[in-house]
Design a protein around this motif. Sequence first.
Motif, mmCIF file in Angstrom:
data_model
loop_
_atom_site.group_PDB
_atom_site.id
_atom_site.type_symbol
_atom_site.label_atom_id
_atom_site.label_comp_id
_atom_site.label_asym_id
_atom_site.label_seq_id
_atom_site.Cartn_x
_atom_site.Cartn_y
_atom_site.Cartn_z
ATOM 1 N N THR A 1 4.827 14.083 -11.961
ATOM 2 C CA THR A 1 4.467 12.682 -11.754
ATOM 3 C C THR A 1 3.526 12.174 -12.839
ATOM 4 N N ARG A 2 2.601 13.018 -13.286
ATOM 5 C CA ARG A 2 1.627 12.585 -14.301
ATOM 6 C C ARG A 2 1.847 13.228 -15.666
ATOM 7 N N ILE B 1 3.234 9.187 -5.559
ATOM 8 C CA ILE B 1 3.290 7.964 -6.365
ATOM 9 C C ILE B 1 2.071 7.943 -7.283
ATOM 10 N N TRP B 2 2.307 7.897 -8.583
ATOM 11 C CA TRP B 2 1.228 8.106 -9.545
ATOM 12 C C TRP B 2 0.135 7.052 -9.453
ATOM 13 N N THR B 3 0.465 5.839 -9.015
ATOM 14 C CA THR B 3 -0.544 4.782 -8.978
ATOM 15 C C THR B 3 -1.663 5.081 -7.982
ATOM 16 N N ALA C 1 -4.927 2.825 -10.133
ATOM 17 C CA ALA C 1 -4.241 1.556 -9.892
ATOM 18 C C ALA C 1 -4.350 1.105 -8.442
ATOM 19 N N SER C 2 -4.071 2.018 -7.513
ATOM 20 C CA SER C 2 -4.000 1.641 -6.101
ATOM 21 C C SER C 2 -4.944 2.527 -5.286
ATOM 22 N N ILE D 1 0.843 -1.196 0.000
ATOM 23 C CA ILE D 1 0.000 0.000 0.000
ATOM 24 C C ILE D 1 0.878 1.247 0.000
ATOM 25 N N LYS D 2 1.897 1.263 0.842
ATOM 26 C CA LYS D 2 2.766 2.440 0.963
ATOM 27 C C LYS D 2 3.460 2.761 -0.347
ATOM 28 N N THR D 3 3.918 1.745 -1.052
ATOM 29 C CA THR D 3 4.683 1.970 -2.283
ATOM 30 C C THR D 3 3.815 2.011 -3.531
ATOM 31 N N GLY D 4 2.499 1.852 -3.366
ATOM 32 C CA GLY D 4 1.596 1.925 -4.510
ATOM 33 C C GLY D 4 1.634 0.715 -5.405
#
Length: 540
Positions: A224-225, A320-322, A348-349, A138-141
């Motif tokens: 990021t995006r 984090i983009w996810t 994503a996440s 979860i933390k890292t996406g």
Amino acid sequence: MSKFVCLLFVLVSVPLWAQMPSEALLVINGTSPHATQIAHEYAALRGFPAERILTLTPPVSFFQGEDGSFRWTVGDKDARRYLLDPILLRLELLKDASPTVLILSPDWPTRVRIPGSPEVSITGFLGSRGHLPEGELIKTGRAVSPWFVPPPDTPQNSSRRLRYPAPPNLPDDFFLPAAMLGVFYAPMNTEKIIQQLKRSKSGDFQQPTGSIVFETREDVRTKTRMPQYHATQGRLGKRNIDAQILTAAHPLPDQILGVMAGAASVNTRRYARHLVPGSFADHLTSFAATFDNAHQTKITEWLDAGAAASIGTVTEPYSIWTKFPEAAFFERYLRGHTLLEALMQSLASPFQTLLVGDPLCSPWAKELTNLHVETEWVDSELRVTASGVPTGASTQLHLFIDGKRVEGNGPSWNIPTDAESTGPELNLMLHARYLWAPPQLGFVQKRISTPHPEQLSLSTSQKRGETVEITVRSQEDLVHWELFHGNRRIHQGGTKGKRHQIRLPNSQVGSGPITLRAKGITRQGRIRLSSYADVDFSLK
């Protein structure tokens, strides 16, 4: 862990098609009069059947601190006890073929503490049914929802597609799409949230034209995006849809279909006269949905500016983009998906994110304008026939009588009735969907008189002091009577005679537009039902 995967960039297509209220569950905080009013307004706007509304009455301490401040964060045990477990119980009864959409009223906590993990959003917790991935993922996406489809979309075998209706081989604990109708955080309040939801609904089927805006600046939140912006701009251009990559100082197009930005602070007011009904707007930053942290622009400011919905994270996402919508969201939304479908395909996440607004708005779907329902009584049997929609496997027809789903996909139904279970009136709802490109949706609601005589009458009046006076008159002596809002019993008691009166607080009856019905039991044990009473006990 088995229900989630690490992020793999595999080009798969997961088309979803136009979720309907008949595939959703509206979860109301019945302890909050203002949240209840908003939810009832939304249920009336969208045509929610009674069995699709779950009113819970948690203790005030679940969402309010001892000093009266709102409790934005709760522990996972309390979230399970007061929200998740009752929701799962209702889902067991509904037995939906497709993953049920969860739509929360305002005044629920927005964040859940998870031991050994970052805090997650209430929608992420409920969507995963409490079975969350490992905290590090979860933390890292890298914990990815099964709905997510990396762009560009490509055709796939139909067996790999997840859609509404979903294929029958999905696991029972498949991730549930979830959203919240609003939050009571400046500048939004009860009146503004209701206005915003009505504006969103007014945009359905309107096929608005205009531009997508990607607002940029020299900020890691934008960078990021940024590659997504350029790729999406190119793909939209091939469909003759204008997408502009602008700085915050650049003049805006007249009509804006949606906005993506990346900054801690965004001037949302400059968009206020440009966002069309049904538009989506967000800005990638850490605390857009962290309402106990006053820093940074909040997603409520986008809603106040005219967006139908916005999304943000409830805890630090580390850019984090996810954890934020992919820019391909707009490509999917403009194909006719509901806002929530397009978002679930593009996020994503979703475990730390909170979607707030109208998840079911669908400006680019088409309306089944010729949808019609004919009814006929043959003795005590009700015969219902739907027309104005193509027949076949591509059409889903969900018929509800008195808030309960009738088996079968139509277009014809034969429904036996009797005086004790039916009463003098029936409330009929039909939700229809034709799977085409774009999807086509329709809704019909009508009140039908039955052959059964009225032997019980119901009247209401709102009194000072936020109380409601309920009066029931019967043709026979009663020994017991009950009051229902939809399928939910809100009062019962023993009685004698033919006239029965009681005063109840608004908080018990419910605020906003509601439908009440009385049930009585005679000395001989016969059941009597009243006609429906449509009332609106809006808070002053």
